[in-house]
Design a protein around this motif. Structure first.
Motif, short mmCIF file in Angstrom:
data_model
loop_
_atom_site.label_atom_id
_atom_site.label_comp_id
_atom_site.label_asym_id
_atom_site.label_seq_id
_atom_site.Cartn_x
_atom_site.Cartn_y
_atom_site.Cartn_z
N ALA A 132 29.27 4.88 73.36
CA ALA A 132 29.63 4.50 74.72
C ALA A 132 30.53 3.27 74.72
O ALA A 132 30.73 2.61 73.70
N CYS A 133 31.08 3.01 75.89
CA CYS A 133 31.94 1.85 76.12
C CYS A 133 31.27 0.59 75.58
O CYS A 133 30.10 0.34 75.85
N GLY A 134 32.02 -0.21 74.81
CA GLY A 134 31.49 -1.38 74.14
C GLY A 134 31.43 -1.20 72.64
O GLY A 134 31.40 -2.18 71.89
N GLN A 135 31.40 0.06 72.19
CA GLN A 135 31.34 0.34 70.76
C GLN A 135 32.51 -0.27 70.01
O GLN A 135 32.39 -0.68 68.85
N ASP A 136 33.65 -0.37 70.67
CA ASP A 136 34.85 -0.92 70.03
C ASP A 136 34.66 -2.38 69.61
O ASP A 136 35.41 -2.89 68.78
N THR A 137 33.64 -3.05 70.15
CA THR A 137 33.40 -4.45 69.79
C THR A 137 32.53 -4.60 68.55
O THR A 137 32.40 -5.71 68.01
N VAL A 138 31.92 -3.50 68.10
CA VAL A 138 31.01 -3.59 66.95
C VAL A 138 31.38 -2.66 65.81
O VAL A 138 30.83 -2.76 64.71
N GLY A 139 32.30 -1.71 66.04
CA GLY A 139 32.66 -0.79 64.97
C GLY A 139 33.34 0.44 65.51
O GLY A 139 33.79 0.47 66.65
N LYS A 140 33.41 1.45 64.68
CA LYS A 140 34.04 2.72 65.06
C LYS A 140 32.97 3.69 65.54
O LYS A 140 31.80 3.56 65.16
N PRO A 141 33.40 4.67 66.39
CA PRO A 141 34.75 4.86 66.92
C PRO A 141 35.10 3.79 67.95
O PRO A 141 34.22 3.25 68.62
N SER A 142 36.38 3.53 68.04
CA SER A 142 36.85 2.49 68.96
C SER A 142 37.82 3.02 70.01
O SER A 142 38.13 2.31 70.96
N ARG A 143 38.31 4.26 69.83
CA ARG A 143 39.25 4.82 70.81
C ARG A 143 38.53 5.21 72.09
O ARG A 143 37.44 5.82 72.04
N PRO A 144 39.08 4.89 73.25
CA PRO A 144 38.43 5.27 74.51
C PRO A 144 38.15 6.76 74.63
O PRO A 144 37.20 7.15 75.32
N ASP A 145 38.96 7.59 73.97
CA ASP A 145 38.75 9.04 74.03
C ASP A 145 37.36 9.43 73.53
O ASP A 145 36.84 10.48 73.91
N PHE A 146 36.79 8.61 72.66
CA PHE A 146 35.52 8.97 72.03
C PHE A 146 34.35 8.13 72.54
O PHE A 146 33.26 8.19 71.97
N LEU A 147 34.58 7.35 73.61
CA LEU A 147 33.55 6.48 74.14
C LEU A 147 33.25 6.82 75.59
O LEU A 147 34.16 6.86 76.43
N LEU A 148 31.99 7.05 75.88
CA LEU A 148 31.59 7.37 77.24
C LEU A 148 31.69 6.15 78.15
O LEU A 148 31.35 5.04 77.75
#
Length: 200
Positions: A132-148
């Motif tokens: 989910a959103c926020g994952q980009d701050t701790v690791g992969k995946p980081s692309r918005p396409d893959f984050l809820l």
């Protein structure tokens, strides 16, 4: 689109799929009726196929990787298909094949969300967990396409009966997740029949 179907192997060896199943899947798998069929979307090397097969459920896994699917045939039917760039392969005379449970973990392809919902039989259980959103701050995946986005699973499956939902941060390993356990409405009940009970 070419689709290969691999059927269960008589071998009991488990060269892959030994990873621990998702705690969310384990926690809510009791919602599935005994002996109910399971579809594992983007099944990878089959950790959830092994989990459900070991509990007496016929399982089908779908993935685009032939290498991963070669390992999962001891536990069920493996369907090789590129579900992001080709048509949905689990159709019968143009109608989606349905299952008593659909499992999705660590995978998001938004155009498939309606197909996933349509793959649930009446009374079927959806167990979904991914980043989910926020994952980009701790690791992969980081692309918005893959984050809820916040509340996105609830919106995507708004027609289902939500039994459990979480949206937050897990510390070990560090990750932001959304996860949903939901049930498609069973066949209509008579006025004399007790409503379904979903144990928590």
């Amino acid at each position: 689109m070419e689709m290969n179907v691999l059927h269960p192997s008589p071998s009991n060896d488990r060269p892959h799929g030994q990873e621990t199943p998702s705690g969310w899947v384990q926690r809510w798998s009791h919602l599935l009726r005994p002996g109910g069929t399971v579809l594992d979307v983007a099944c990878g090397q089959g950790r959830h196929m092994a989990w459900f097969a070991g509990r007496g459920h016929p399982v089908t896994g779908i993935d685009r990787s032939p290498q991963a699917l070669a390992a999962v045939t001891p536990w069920g039917v493996a369907v090789q298909a590129d579900i992001e760039n080709g048509p949905w392969p689990l159709l019968h005379e143009g109608v989606p094949q349905t299952f008593d449970a659909v499992v999705v973990t660590n995978y998001l392809w938004r155009p498939l969300l309606p197909r996933i919902r349509d793959s649930l039989a009446p009374g079927g259980v959806l167990l979904y967990e991914t980043f989910a959103c926020g994952q980009d701050t701790v690791g992969k995946p980081s692309r918005p396409d893959f984050l809820l986005q916040p509340g996105e699973l609830l919106q995507a499956f708004s027609g289902l009966r939500v039994v459990a939902y979480e949206d937050g941060y897990l510390a070990s390993p560090p990750r932001f997740v959304q996860r949903l356990a939901a049930v498609r409405a069973p066949a209509p009940l008579s006025t004399e029949t007790a409503p379904p009970r979903y144990p928590l």
